[in-house]
Design an enzyme around this catalytic site. Sequence first.
Site, PDB file in Angstrom:
ATOM      1  N   CYS A  57       0.864  -1.185   0.000  1.00 27.66           N
ATOM      2  CA  CYS A  57       0.000   0.000   0.000  1.00 27.66           C
ATOM      3  C   CYS A  57       0.906   1.243   0.000  1.00 27.66           C
ATOM      4  O   CYS A  57       1.702   1.412  -0.905  1.00 27.66           O
ATOM      5  CB  CYS A  57      -0.960  -0.064   1.177  1.00 27.66           C
ATOM      6  SG  CYS A  57      -2.190   1.252   1.254  1.00 27.66           S
ATOM      7  N   ASP A 114      -8.001  -3.221  -7.964  1.00 22.35           N
ATOM      8  CA  ASP A 114      -7.539  -2.321  -6.912  1.00 22.35           C
ATOM      9  C   ASP A 114      -8.197  -0.962  -7.115  1.00 22.35           C
ATOM     10  O   ASP A 114      -7.884  -0.251  -8.064  1.00 22.35           O
ATOM     11  CB  ASP A 114      -6.013  -2.196  -6.969  1.00 22.35           C
ATOM     12  CG  ASP A 114      -5.427  -1.467  -5.778  1.00 22.35           C
ATOM     13  OD1 ASP A 114      -6.095  -0.567  -5.230  1.00 22.35           O
ATOM     14  OD2 ASP A 114      -4.292  -1.809  -5.400  1.00 22.35           O
ATOM     15  N   HIS A 146      -7.179  -4.224  -3.810  1.00 19.08           N
ATOM     16  CA  HIS A 146      -6.102  -3.642  -3.015  1.00 19.08           C
ATOM     17  C   HIS A 146      -5.957  -4.470  -1.738  1.00 19.08           C
ATOM     18  O   HIS A 146      -6.936  -4.833  -1.100  1.00 19.08           O
ATOM     19  CB  HIS A 146      -6.446  -2.190  -2.666  1.00 19.08           C
ATOM     20  CG  HIS A 146      -5.322  -1.431  -2.067  1.00 19.08           C
ATOM     21  ND1 HIS A 146      -4.278  -0.949  -2.827  1.00 19.08           N
ATOM     22  CD2 HIS A 146      -5.067  -1.064  -0.793  1.00 19.08           C
ATOM     23  CE1 HIS A 146      -3.430  -0.316  -2.044  1.00 19.08           C
ATOM     24  NE2 HIS A 146      -3.881  -0.368  -0.804  1.00 19.08           N
TER      25      HIS A 146
END
Length: 177
Positions: A57, A114, A146
């Site tokens: 991330c 994502d 994600h």
Amino acid sequence: MVDEMAAAGYVTLALGWQTFEPEPTDATVKTLVEDGLKALALRPDVNANAVGLTGFCAGGRYTMLLLPQIKAFKSGVAWYGFPDQGGTALKPQTPSALIGDLTTPMLIIHGTKDQASPVATIYSYAQKLDTANKSFKLSVYQGEPHGFLLAEGNIANTQASRDARRDMLNYFGETLR
């Protein structure tokens, strides 16, 4: 997962940036990473010339951002990062702006679903890396969102998660020896 990498014989720093403060500046994260490298260099069981960097991330963004800036890393793996995030007081530069300074190979792992970091931004980043003749590999997982590595705070036991972890271990196997 760091234990899994260590068991395979790889020394990596994995960015747990939120454990320091909720929203550190890029400069703070860079200092923490540099301090981590210094600590690793003091260990007799670590080859300081074969250390990798990985993050997830925002940590994926930091991997993309710091590999061009910190030459001590031999390679890196960026998981679902944000190559175009920056331009603020806390995050003054985008990883995309530093592509010219990248000298180490990088694996980018991303999912097509994502929403936080749309895969189109990753394809654009990969095109810029390719145009600049940078060494990278892009692994895209169809249908994955994600954070697909995790499920309820633990490493997910899914085909995509297992394959992506294997891809990372293989990449570090090729680039950290």
